[in-house]
Design an enzyme around this catalytic site. Structure first.
Site, PDB file in Angstrom:
ATOM      1  N   MET A 150       3.120  -2.253  -6.514  1.00  0.00           N
ATOM      2  CA  MET A 150       3.564  -3.586  -6.915  1.00  0.00           C
ATOM      3  C   MET A 150       4.459  -4.195  -5.843  1.00  0.00           C
ATOM      4  O   MET A 150       5.379  -3.554  -5.344  1.00  0.00           O
ATOM      5  CB  MET A 150       4.302  -3.466  -8.258  1.00  0.00           C
ATOM      6  CG  MET A 150       4.885  -4.759  -8.769  1.00  0.00           C
ATOM      7  SD  MET A 150       3.572  -5.966  -9.156  1.00  0.00           S
ATOM      8  CE  MET A 150       4.438  -7.490  -8.785  1.00  0.00           C
ATOM      9  N   ASN A 178       6.954  -6.285  -5.585  1.00  0.00           N
ATOM     10  CA  ASN A 178       8.259  -6.888  -5.863  1.00  0.00           C
ATOM     11  C   ASN A 178       8.969  -7.260  -4.556  1.00  0.00           C
ATOM     12  O   ASN A 178       8.959  -6.492  -3.606  1.00  0.00           O
ATOM     13  CB  ASN A 178       9.144  -5.885  -6.607  1.00  0.00           C
ATOM     14  CG  ASN A 178       8.382  -5.183  -7.691  1.00  0.00           C
ATOM     15  OD1 ASN A 178       7.915  -5.801  -8.622  1.00  0.00           O
ATOM     16  ND2 ASN A 178       8.215  -3.869  -7.550  1.00  0.00           N
ATOM     17  N   HIS A 234      -1.565  -4.056   1.769  1.00  0.00           N
ATOM     18  CA  HIS A 234      -1.782  -5.049   0.707  1.00  0.00           C
ATOM     19  C   HIS A 234      -0.447  -5.536   0.131  1.00  0.00           C
ATOM     20  O   HIS A 234      -0.197  -6.743   0.058  1.00  0.00           O
ATOM     21  CB  HIS A 234      -2.659  -4.420  -0.385  1.00  0.00           C
ATOM     22  CG  HIS A 234      -2.969  -5.339  -1.520  1.00  0.00           C
ATOM     23  ND1 HIS A 234      -4.145  -6.033  -1.617  1.00  0.00           N
ATOM     24  CD2 HIS A 234      -2.248  -5.678  -2.616  1.00  0.00           C
ATOM     25  CE1 HIS A 234      -4.135  -6.761  -2.707  1.00  0.00           C
ATOM     26  NE2 HIS A 234      -2.993  -6.559  -3.348  1.00  0.00           N
ATOM     27  N   GLU A 235       0.391  -4.590  -0.260  1.00  0.00           N
ATOM     28  CA  GLU A 235       1.659  -5.009  -0.899  1.00  0.00           C
ATOM     29  C   GLU A 235       2.537  -5.750   0.097  1.00  0.00           C
ATOM     30  O   GLU A 235       3.192  -6.733  -0.245  1.00  0.00           O
ATOM     31  CB  GLU A 235       2.406  -3.802  -1.482  1.00  0.00           C
ATOM     32  CG  GLU A 235       1.610  -2.954  -2.459  1.00  0.00           C
ATOM     33  CD  GLU A 235       0.873  -3.727  -3.545  1.00  0.00           C
ATOM     34  OE1 GLU A 235       1.373  -4.781  -3.972  1.00  0.00           O
ATOM     35  OE2 GLU A 235      -0.217  -3.270  -3.960  1.00  0.00           O
ATOM     36  N   HIS A 263       1.436  -9.300   0.549  1.00  0.00           N
ATOM     37  CA  HIS A 263       1.822 -10.161  -0.578  1.00  0.00           C
ATOM     38  C   HIS A 263       3.144 -10.881  -0.317  1.00  0.00           C
ATOM     39  O   HIS A 263       3.436 -11.894  -0.948  1.00  0.00           O
ATOM     40  CB  HIS A 263       2.009  -9.321  -1.844  1.00  0.00           C
ATOM     41  CG  HIS A 263       0.785  -9.221  -2.718  1.00  0.00           C
ATOM     42  ND1 HIS A 263       0.012 -10.306  -3.048  1.00  0.00           N
ATOM     43  CD2 HIS A 263       0.238  -8.154  -3.373  1.00  0.00           C
ATOM     44  CE1 HIS A 263      -0.974  -9.909  -3.856  1.00  0.00           C
ATOM     45  NE2 HIS A 263      -0.862  -8.612  -4.060  1.00  0.00           N
ATOM     46  N   GLU A 277      -4.311 -12.514  -5.207  1.00  0.00           N
ATOM     47  CA  GLU A 277      -4.990 -11.214  -5.112  1.00  0.00           C
ATOM     48  C   GLU A 277      -6.247 -11.259  -4.236  1.00  0.00           C
ATOM     49  O   GLU A 277      -6.451 -10.390  -3.407  1.00  0.00           O
ATOM     50  CB  GLU A 277      -5.300 -10.680  -6.513  1.00  0.00           C
ATOM     51  CG  GLU A 277      -4.060 -10.350  -7.342  1.00  0.00           C
ATOM     52  CD  GLU A 277      -3.094  -9.378  -6.664  1.00  0.00           C
ATOM     53  OE1 GLU A 277      -3.462  -8.750  -5.646  1.00  0.00           O
ATOM     54  OE2 GLU A 277      -1.946  -9.262  -7.147  1.00  0.00           O
TER      55      GLU A 277
HETATM   56  N1  B3K Z   1       0.130  -7.240  -8.214  1.00  0.00           N
HETATM   57  C1  B3K Z   1       0.005  -5.860  -8.627  1.00  0.00           C
HETATM   58  C2  B3K Z   1      -0.812  -5.676  -9.850  1.00  0.00           C
HETATM   59  C3  B3K Z   1      -0.103  -5.901 -11.117  1.00  0.00           C
HETATM   60  C4  B3K Z   1      -0.971  -5.513 -12.275  1.00  0.00           C
HETATM   61  C5  B3K Z   1      -0.355  -5.882 -13.574  1.00  0.00           C
HETATM   62  N2  B3K Z   1      -1.129  -5.411 -14.685  1.00  0.00           N
HETATM   63  C6  B3K Z   1      -0.543  -5.007  -7.547  1.00  0.00           C
HETATM   64  C7  B3K Z   1      -1.282  -5.708  -6.499  1.00  0.00           C
HETATM   65  O1  B3K Z   1      -2.332  -6.276  -6.698  1.00  0.00           O
HETATM   66  O2  B3K Z   1      -0.815  -5.739  -5.407  1.00  0.00           O
HETATM   67 ZN    ZN Z   2      -2.271  -7.447  -4.993  1.00  0.00          ZN
END
Ligand code: B3K
Ligand code: ZN
Length: 893
Positions: A266, A268, A300-301, A304, A323
């Site tokens: 995730m 964050n 990927h993270e 984001h 995504e």
């Molecule tokens: N954004 C999160 C996925 C969250 C899923 C919530 N059920 C991971 C990702 O796609 O990077």
């Molecule tokens: Zn993602």
């Protein structure tokens, strides 16, 4: 958990929030049984909408106090919302105190405990399980967070942003840390961690000259497994600067590994929380696939941070905005790291295989939805292959239509326009088109955006006509798209079709000159199919060419052409496009498999195909990884997707028979490959070239063991067992073990036992041990029996998602022949697990529930038995919204 039918949320009902939350000051007094959350918010009315009550979302919270500007006020709690009326017209302060019980939170959404520490997961709607809030992505606030906890049990206290203060409390028994994140963010990007952890850290200076501290936090014994994650993070920072000019905007960037986690990781802000599976790796415990998985998820993270965090989604229907785009970016990152054209192609083939295996069936089943869905019951059900992987293909098509540089220009414009905003998929497409006004994308933007609104996998039909007299080749392309739930009719898409023409005799790449053009425009070009049927006429061709269409898989469609086996053999031998070369090999195998499944069940591997595959195996320049992909037969689920009616047992029997023939017919060649591709014994490195060699050696070993067991020869199983024992890395060890298990060798059992004993303390390796057994090729029902037995193994648990998946997902999704049984025992197993899991972790239960998506396609007796099992789950009164949505859609009522 709720009874009855849950509410449906619709995209068309979007309305801006009635209030903005500008700042949030959170204080946590962390206790596993009862955590106190003190939430102080600066709130103001949204002047753009009529005055109305403030409704804050909250779930599973005990509310103890509500103050407005320091005064108590009247409020009510209804439908999981805290409702306040008659609020001041001017900006005001709202204080809310609640408590929650992290140790009871088995859903792993919100604040929960894992291995004695505290972790959070807020996307999509977990923040409301921590405190009352406007828990929607278009409300962006600046957060300050204070964490207080027992110092000995929770020595590390982390949250988003920068650490601005820390100290002791209660005479040193407790301590606190105060974090401040300067970037306004939606609540789903909030995170905290309080646990006993250690970290690997590294200072880096980015291209722009700014210094950053990168940290990877793990449990004490795991530090030796963090090097690859750190390397991947450093590579990610450098790549985003180099390819898109996007720099890290934080002084400190943290990754924390947790062993109980619903998905991969995730993003964050500044504090990524990761499933241990995508952080921890050393050569002894992780395979090459794990190393690549870590690289791509870390990337990927990290990516984001711009695509998702700096520019976020207006509402959850826009999920693919972040995504799809971020998957596209991580795919490009891995390709760029892979380097050579053929290593890039290997990554592309892998990605397409994933798309076909997961997204195509989704688009053909009851959960089919557009990349931008129109409605949902549980948003967590829409973190799908369609939103992610098809979404990435949509972004890739944009890049194909405007070119790589044009796409980079479009990204720059997107950030210029929308940095700091919560926006829609339309905003993204508009920016890419506006930065490329002369492109096919800009000319047909509205039509292109049907990729966002229409579900279903389009079919592209291709036919070529050669005119020897005129020396022309006329290509007819047409398109259609099957109906999907709620969308009976589809309008034409804009489909980029990359193509080349290959010389029938010499395999030469022929120059492509369309009628009316002065000269040929190279040997590869992109045609844009936007009408139902279009013709393209190429001139100057001395003989009938073989068309190589949809090169590099230029659009997420099913290509239906009329290529004969002879033509596929030409492409397999000569196509300059490695993707289509691989595809030709797959199609040759598929043609034989499908003919046998539809016919008398007898499959025959004929000499021309054997010779062609042999030539690939011995090819002097093709990559080992590419050879491995080419020599791996299409999977059973992919075969099933090509059929009107599916008998999983029959598909399995036919495919197993072809697998054995391939093992036998190329026996000497597999022996050669096994020796030739050994990786020199100079220490393990997860680079693409050595990984490719290991992969091909493992495939060879699997084939050699299979052929050996068939003719009752102990030689190769013996060698595999020895290799299993001596291996100095997990790829080789697991490869040898799978060769034994996959061939049903007598040595499989002792090897499995030994493997367990060796790795009993390595959770991620024990996951592999479960998964290997549950996904082994079925024979006489033994694999299913074993899987059922493993449910009561002391190491098995439904509470840990990785472990639950290692057995249940492996059986129900990856092993059709073990799962779809004539006696329906697989479906009973499925229904029992879905119901058990739903009481613990609805998100996970709903994922497992999707194993039955394609039940309507099954032949009898599977079909009726499957329906009955789904109906049994649906009949349970106490069902989460998550599972209810899946089974309701599956039953189609
Ligand atoms: N954004 C999160 C996925 C969250 C899923 C919530 N059920 C991971 C990702 O796609 O990077
Ligand atoms: Zn993602």
């Amino acid at each position: 958990m709720r009874e009855g039918t849950a509410a449906v949320t619709r995209r068309e009902d979007y309305a801006p929030p009635a209030y903005w939350i500008k700042t949030v000051d959170l204080t946590f007094d962390l206790d596993p049984a009862k955590t106190l959350v003190f939430n102080r918010m600066q709130i103001e009315r949204n002047e753009q909408v009529p005055v109305q009550a403030l409704r804050l979302d909250g779930e599973d919270l005990n509310l103890t106090r509500v103050l407005v500007n320091g005064e108590s006020v009247s409020f009510r709690v209804e439908n999981h919302q805290l409702v306040l009326e008659n609020l001041p017209a001017e900006p005001f302060t709202l204080e809310v105190r609640t408590t929650c019980a992290p140790e009871k939170n088995t859903q792993l959404s919100g604040l929960y405990t894992s291995s004695g520490g505290f972790f959070t997961q807020c996307e999509a709607q977990g923040f409301r399980r921590i405190t009352y809030f406007l828990d929607r992505p278009d409300v962006m606030a600046v957060y300050t967070v204070t964490l207080k906890a027992d110092k000995a049990r929770f020595p590390v206290l982390l949250s988003n942003g920068n650490l601005i203060e820390q100290g002791e409390l209660d005479g040193g028994h407790k301590h606190y840390a105060k974090w401040s994140d300067p970037f306004p963010k939606p609540s789903y990007l909030f995170a905290l961690v309080a646990a006993k952890l250690v970290c690997r850290e590294q200072k880096i200076r980015s291209r722009s000259g700014r210094d950053h501290l990168l940290q990877v936090y793990v449990r004490a014994g795991d530090l030796d497994k963090t090097e690859h994650a750190m390397r991947s993070l450093i590579a990610s920072v450098a790549w985003d600067e180099a390819r898109f000019g996007l720099s890290l905007d934080l002084d400190r960037f943290m990754i924390v590994a947790v062993s109980d986690f619903n998905m991969g990781a995730m993003e964050n802000k500044g504090l990524n929380i990761f499933n241990t599976k995508y952080v921890l790796a050393n050569p002894a415990t992780a395979t090459d696939t794990d190393f690549f998985g870590i690289e791509s998820v870390v990337g990927h993270e990290y990516f984001h941070n711009w695509t998702g965090n700096r520019v976020t989604c207006r509402d959850w229907f826009q999920l693919s905005l972040k995504e799809g785009l971020t998957v596209f970016r991580d795919q490009e990152f891995s390709q760029d790291l892979a380097g050579s054209p053929s290593a890039r192609a290997v990554k592309r083939i892998d990605d397409v295989r994933t798309l076909r295996q997961h997204q195509f069936p989704e688009d053909a089943g009851p959960m089919a939805h557009p990349v931008r869905p129109d409605s949902y019951m549980a948003i967590d059900n829409f973190y799908t292959a369609t939103v992610y992987d098809k979404g990435a293909e949509v972004v890739r098509m944009m890049q194909t239509l405007v070119g790589r540089e044009g796409f980079a220009r479009g990204m720059t414009l997107y950030f210029e326009r929308h940095d700091g905003q919560a926006v829609t998929c339309d905003d993204f497409a508009q920016a890419i088109a506006d930065a490329n006004p002369d492109s096919a994308l800009a000319r047909q933007l509205d039509q292109f955006k049907r990729w966002y609104s229409q579900a279903g996998t389009p079919r592209v039909h291709a036919r070529g006509y050669y005119n020897a007299e005129m020396r022309t080749y006329r290509l007819e392309l047409s398109q259609s798209c099957p109906p999907t739930p709620g969308q009976p009719d589809k309008a034409p898409f804009v489909i980029p079709v990359a193509l080349g023409l290959v010389g029938r005799d010499d395999g030469r790449a022929l120059p492509l000159q369309l009628v009316g053009e002065n000269a040929a425009a190279g040997t590869e070009r992109v045609l844009v199919l936007s009408e139902t049927t279009q013709h393209f006429e190429f001139v100057g061709l001395d003989a009938e060419p073989v068309p190589s269409l949809l090169r590099g898989f230029s659009a997420p469609v099913v290509l239906e052409d009329t290529l004969s086996d002879a033509e596929l053999l030409i492409l397999l031998a000569h196509d300059h496009d490695p993707f289509n070369r691989w595809e030709a090999g797959q199609r040759l195998a598929l043609n034989r498999l499908l003919a046998a499944v539809k016919g008398d069940g007898q499959v025959h591997l004929d000499a021309p195909v054997i010779d062609a595959l042999r030539a690939v195996l011995h090819h002097p320049t093709l990559d080992a990884a590419f050879k491995e992909l080419l020599l791996t037969l299409p999977g059973e689920s992919y075969i099933a997707e090509q059929l009107e009616e599916v008998d999983p047992q029959r598909i399995h029997a036919v495919r197993e028979s072809l697998r054995l023939q391939l093992a036998q017919a190329l026996h000497a060649d597999w022996e050669w490959a096994f020796d030739h591709y050994q990786v020199a014994n100079e220490g393990y490195s997860p680079d693409a070239a050595s990984a490719g060699r290991r992969g091909l050696v493992n495939l060879a070993l699997g084939n050699l063991c299979l052929a050996a067991v068939e003719r009752q020869s102990p030689l190769w199983p013996g060698k595999a067992y020895q290799r299993f024992k001596d291996a100095d890395n997990m790829t080789d060890r697991l490869g040898a073990l799978s060769a034994l298990v996959g061939a049903h060798s007598e040595l499989a059992e002792p090897a499995l036992e030994r493997f367990h004993a060796l790795f009993k303390d390595e959770a991620l390796v024990i996951d592999k041990w479960f998964a290997l057994q549950a996904s082994a090729p079925e024979k006489d029902g033994k694999v299913f029996a074993r899987a059922r037995q493993l449910l009561s193994h002391p190491d098995f648990s439904l509470r840990n998602p990785n472990r639950a998946r290692s057995l249940i997902t492996a059986l129900c999704f990856s092993n059709p022949a073990a799962f779809h049984r004539r006696d329906a025992a697989g479906y009973v197993f499925w229904a029992d697990r879905v119901l058990e899991l739903d009481a613990i972790n609805p998100q996970l239960a709903a994922r497992v529930a999707r194993a039955m998506d394609r039940w309507r396609q099954l032949a009898e007796p599977y079909r009726s038995a499957a329906r009955e099992a789904i109906a049994r789950v649906a009949a349970r009164a106490e069902l989460s919204d998550d599972v209810r949505e899946i089974v309701t859609r599956a039953l189609g009522d």
